[in-house]
Design an enzyme around this catalytic site. Structure first.
Site, mmCIF file in Angstrom:
data_model
loop_
_atom_site.group_PDB
_atom_site.id
_atom_site.type_symbol
_atom_site.label_atom_id
_atom_site.label_comp_id
_atom_site.label_asym_id
_atom_site.label_seq_id
_atom_site.Cartn_x
_atom_site.Cartn_y
_atom_site.Cartn_z
ATOM 1 N N HIS A 1 0.868 -1.204 0.000
ATOM 2 C CA HIS A 1 0.000 0.000 0.000
ATOM 3 C C HIS A 1 0.898 1.246 0.000
ATOM 4 O O HIS A 1 1.709 1.406 -0.901
ATOM 5 C CB HIS A 1 -0.934 -0.087 1.223
ATOM 6 C CG HIS A 1 -2.063 0.886 1.267
ATOM 7 N ND1 HIS A 1 -2.448 1.698 0.233
ATOM 8 C CD2 HIS A 1 -2.924 1.177 2.289
ATOM 9 C CE1 HIS A 1 -3.488 2.428 0.594
ATOM 10 N NE2 HIS A 1 -3.794 2.154 1.846
ATOM 11 N N HIS B 1 -2.315 -2.473 -9.472
ATOM 12 C CA HIS B 1 -3.270 -1.791 -8.589
ATOM 13 C C HIS B 1 -4.520 -2.651 -8.460
ATOM 14 O O HIS B 1 -4.900 -3.352 -9.383
ATOM 15 C CB HIS B 1 -3.660 -0.417 -9.179
ATOM 16 C CG HIS B 1 -4.262 0.498 -8.172
ATOM 17 N ND1 HIS B 1 -5.593 0.480 -7.864
ATOM 18 C CD2 HIS B 1 -3.704 1.424 -7.372
ATOM 19 C CE1 HIS B 1 -5.853 1.382 -6.932
ATOM 20 N NE2 HIS B 1 -4.720 1.976 -6.608
ATOM 21 N N ASP C 1 2.761 5.412 -6.804
ATOM 22 C CA ASP C 1 4.033 5.332 -6.056
ATOM 23 C C ASP C 1 5.264 5.224 -6.943
ATOM 24 O O ASP C 1 6.386 5.271 -6.428
ATOM 25 C CB ASP C 1 3.978 4.116 -5.124
ATOM 26 C CG ASP C 1 2.913 4.303 -4.056
ATOM 27 O OD1 ASP C 1 2.027 3.438 -3.943
ATOM 28 O OD2 ASP C 1 2.955 5.344 -3.382
HETATM 29 C C1 SDX Z 1 -1.511 2.064 -3.339
HETATM 30 O O1 SDX Z 1 -6.213 0.751 -3.293
HETATM 31 C C2 SDX Z 1 -5.718 1.920 -3.467
HETATM 32 O O2 SDX Z 1 -6.362 2.825 -3.992
HETATM 33 C C3 SDX Z 1 -4.283 2.084 -3.016
HETATM 34 C C4 SDX Z 1 -3.621 3.388 -3.432
HETATM 35 C C5 SDX Z 1 -4.209 4.586 -2.712
HETATM 36 O O3 SDX Z 1 -4.036 5.707 -3.232
HETATM 37 O O4 SDX Z 1 -4.707 4.392 -1.583
HETATM 38 O O5 SDX Z 1 -3.737 3.567 -4.841
HETATM 39 C C6 SDX Z 1 -2.142 3.375 -3.073
HETATM 40 O O6 SDX Z 1 -1.477 1.236 -2.464
HETATM 41 C C7 SDX Z 1 -0.970 1.785 -4.714
HETATM 42 C C8 SDX Z 1 -0.356 0.340 -4.831
HETATM 43 C C9 SDX Z 1 1.061 0.407 -4.259
HETATM 44 N N1 SDX Z 1 1.621 -0.974 -4.176
HETATM 45 C C10 SDX Z 1 2.609 -1.367 -5.004
HETATM 46 O O7 SDX Z 1 3.042 -0.696 -5.933
HETATM 47 C C11 SDX Z 1 3.178 -2.740 -4.664
HETATM 48 C C12 SDX Z 1 3.351 -3.559 -5.956
HETATM 49 N N2 SDX Z 1 1.998 -3.875 -6.444
HETATM 50 C C13 SDX Z 1 1.474 -5.201 -6.114
HETATM 51 O O8 SDX Z 1 1.844 -5.641 -4.838
HETATM 52 C C14 SDX Z 1 0.010 -5.318 -6.493
HETATM 53 O O9 SDX Z 1 -0.135 -4.817 -7.762
HETATM 54 C C15 SDX Z 1 -1.053 -4.736 -5.617
HETATM 55 C C16 SDX Z 1 -0.912 -5.157 -4.192
HETATM 56 C C17 SDX Z 1 -1.083 -3.239 -5.687
HETATM 57 C C18 SDX Z 1 -2.355 -5.288 -6.135
HETATM 58 O O10 SDX Z 1 -2.230 -6.693 -5.948
HETATM 59 P P1 SDX Z 1 -3.309 -7.661 -6.554
HETATM 60 O O11 SDX Z 1 -4.648 -7.189 -6.160
HETATM 61 O O12 SDX Z 1 -2.944 -9.084 -6.274
HETATM 62 O O13 SDX Z 1 -3.131 -7.405 -8.099
HETATM 63 P P2 SDX Z 1 -3.893 -8.163 -9.163
HETATM 64 O O14 SDX Z 1 -5.018 -9.000 -8.629
HETATM 65 O O15 SDX Z 1 -4.228 -7.147 -10.187
HETATM 66 O O16 SDX Z 1 -2.779 -9.196 -9.717
HETATM 67 C C19 SDX Z 1 -3.043 -9.815 -10.939
HETATM 68 C C20 SDX Z 1 -1.774 -10.575 -11.316
HETATM 69 C C21 SDX Z 1 -1.308 -11.566 -10.273
HETATM 70 O O17 SDX Z 1 -0.583 -12.576 -10.986
HETATM 71 P P3 SDX Z 1 -1.407 -13.948 -11.401
HETATM 72 O O18 SDX Z 1 -1.831 -14.584 -10.121
HETATM 73 O O19 SDX Z 1 -2.546 -13.526 -12.298
HETATM 74 O O20 SDX Z 1 -0.351 -14.758 -12.154
HETATM 75 O O21 SDX Z 1 -0.683 -9.659 -11.474
HETATM 76 C C22 SDX Z 1 0.368 -10.016 -10.584
HETATM 77 C C23 SDX Z 1 -0.271 -10.819 -9.497
HETATM 78 O O22 SDX Z 1 0.693 -11.670 -8.924
HETATM 79 N N3 SDX Z 1 0.921 -8.754 -10.089
HETATM 80 C C24 SDX Z 1 2.209 -8.419 -10.171
HETATM 81 C C25 SDX Z 1 2.297 -7.122 -9.628
HETATM 82 N N4 SDX Z 1 1.071 -6.726 -9.235
HETATM 83 C C26 SDX Z 1 0.229 -7.736 -9.531
HETATM 84 N N5 SDX Z 1 3.292 -9.081 -10.640
HETATM 85 C C27 SDX Z 1 4.486 -8.438 -10.553
HETATM 86 N N6 SDX Z 1 4.649 -7.182 -10.064
HETATM 87 C C28 SDX Z 1 3.573 -6.502 -9.581
HETATM 88 N N7 SDX Z 1 3.719 -5.281 -9.076
#
Ligand code: SDX
Length: 393
Positions: A230, A271, A328
């Site tokens: 986050h 996201h 971010d």
């Molecule tokens: C914020 O919610 C909000 O609004 C938050 C925020 C706000 O203003 O409050 O916008 C602020 O928290 C932004 C996010 C910051 N976090 C990061 O940048 C950390 C890196 N991102 C990931 O950890 C991830 O993208 C999340 C946690 C943000 C979202 O995770 P999800 O919900 O699991 O993402 P998803 O369901 O879209 O994933 C789909 C696929 C998955 O792979 P498969 O199971 O389909 O094979 O994409 C993969 C995930 O493993 N994936 C990534 C990835 N993010 C998702 N793979 C590699 N790198 C990534 N960053």
């Protein structure tokens, strides 16, 4: 809804948790605060004006804005005794740990005189929090350095005041604040102000639904924001760029991010809601270019981040999963250019998001509400009788 898009208000009314504050269309990359696009607010507004909009639902008139700014200025100081809370932390404590503790401690100073059923009391709490967060954040930074804490200067703007408290010294005459830096940090505050019902905002709403005081609720939001998935991602992006080191190593880290057996994620990418560009990331990238150019800074990490984005966006793994840079990804590069250390990046996010958190808290308490109680899907053992110790193997 008018202009280039329409949205179905009916959808909004069936949402798990209704709100009038922020609207996101994750597929189209749209972010509106009380109907105003984030791009326009970032370009034409300032943070306190956006605070007024989020809290009250309308942009202020000139008189309303002047009045609001004055009230905030009157609350920028903290109780002198609050300083003693910092001394309980080690100097090298993470500033987010300090923020959780000290903001929660505000409950001990204002809780008794607070009746959250009274709209006026809720409004004053909101102002106090918006006004005091920069002061407390800068105090946490000064404490970590072992330097004297700075008092706010109420002749400065909100952003200038924060930079003054962060980088000023009581032993030196006040230096003029670089307007480029002040504008950049103010824009970063705007871009982080609110984002619908994300993890930390939902935490604040859940805490508030029990009737907890607003200072404790905001401390809960700070704790939830800290995680690297986050708000902690902005710090994690800079650490990741540091680890990648140079453009030649990008492919290796992209491979790690794609490897299902490797817990490494591309920080600042992906996201929960946006399945296209995060509009904040686009504004942040433009601001990043402008600030580094105006400051004459040639930061190799910006070039590395731009190249990393290009390679990732061209990669089928990221394209198939609609993974784009989020808020971010570029913010840390600007914060570094302003002189803010990595450890303070998430503190800046928490400072800016306080208005979003407290606006959602206000919105929830200003209408009938029940205590939050998410239900679960039980997958544990079925009913069974107790087995005395002597009969267990
Ligand atoms: C914020 O919610 C909000 O609004 C938050 C925020 C706000 O203003 O409050 O916008 C602020 O928290 C932004 C996010 C910051 N976090 C990061 O940048 C950390 C890196 N991102 C990931 O950890 C991830 O993208 C999340 C946690 C943000 C979202 O995770 P999800 O919900 O699991 O993402 P998803 O369901 O879209 O994933 C789909 C696929 C998955 O792979 P498969 O199971 O389909 O094979 O994409 C993969 C995930 O493993 N994936 C990534 C990835 N993010 C998702 N793979 C590699 N790198 C990534 N960053």
């Amino acid at each position: 809804a008018t202009n280039h898009f329409t949205f179905d208000p009916g959808f909004m009314s069936t949402a798990a948790c209704e709100s009038k504050i922020t609207y996101i269309d994750g597929d189209k990359g749209i972010l509106l605060h009380r109907g105003y696009p984030i791009e326009q607010l970032a370009q034409h507004s300032d943070y306190l004006e956006v605070c007024y909009l989020l809290l009250n639902g309308e942009l202020p008139s000139a008189r309303e804005k002047a009045q609001f700014v004055d009230i905030i200025k009157n609350h920028t100081m903290v109780h002198e005794q609050l300083k003693s809370f910092f001394n309980g932390f080690r100097r090298d404590a993470h500033p987010m740990a300090v923020m959780c503790g000290v903001v929660g401690a505000l409950s001990a100073f204002y809780h008794d005189s607070l009746d959250i059923t009274k709209p006026r009391h809720r409004e004053v709490s909101a102002m106090r929090l918006i006004a005091k967060m920069p002061t407390i954040a800068a105090m946490a930074y000064k404490y970590s350095l072992g330097e004297p804490m700075m008092y706010p200067r109420n002749n400065l703007s909100y952003a200038e005041n924060f930079l003054h408290m962060m980088f000023g010294s009581p032993c030196e005459p006040d230096k003029p604040i670089n307007p480029v830096l002040a504008r950049a940090i103010d824009r970063i505050f705007i871009l982080h102000a609110d984002h619908e019902q994300n993890a930390s905002t939902s935490t604040v709403r859940l805490a508030g639904s029990s009737g907890a005081n607003p200072f404790a609720c905001i401390a809960a939001g700070i704790a939830a924001l800290w995680g690297p998935a986050h708000g902690g991602a902005n710090e994690a992006v800079l650490n990741m760029l540091e680890e990648i080191g140079s453009v030649e190593h990008i492919e290796r880290f992209i491979a790690k991010a794609k490897d299902p057996n490797d817990p490494f994620r591309l920080m600042g990418f992906g996201h929960r809601v946006y399945k296209s560009f995060d509009p904040r990331a686009q504004v942040m990238k433009r601001t990043c270019d402008a600030v580094l150019t105006e400051l004459g800074i040639d930061d190799p990490q910006l070039e590395l981040a731009v190249r990393l984005e290009e390679i990732a966006l061209a990669d089928p793994y990221f394209k198939e999963r609609n993974l784009y840079p989020n808020v971010d990804f570029y913010s840390g590069i600007i914060l570094k250019a302003i002189g803010i250390p990595t450890s303070m990046f998430t503190v800046i996010f928490a400072l800016a998001r306080t208005v979003g958190w407290i606006s959602h808290w206000q919105e929830m308490l200003s209408a009938p509400y029940k205590i939050g109680r998410p239900r679960q899907l039980y997958t544990g053992s079925a009913l069974r009788d107790f087995v005395p110790l002597e009969r267990r193997n």
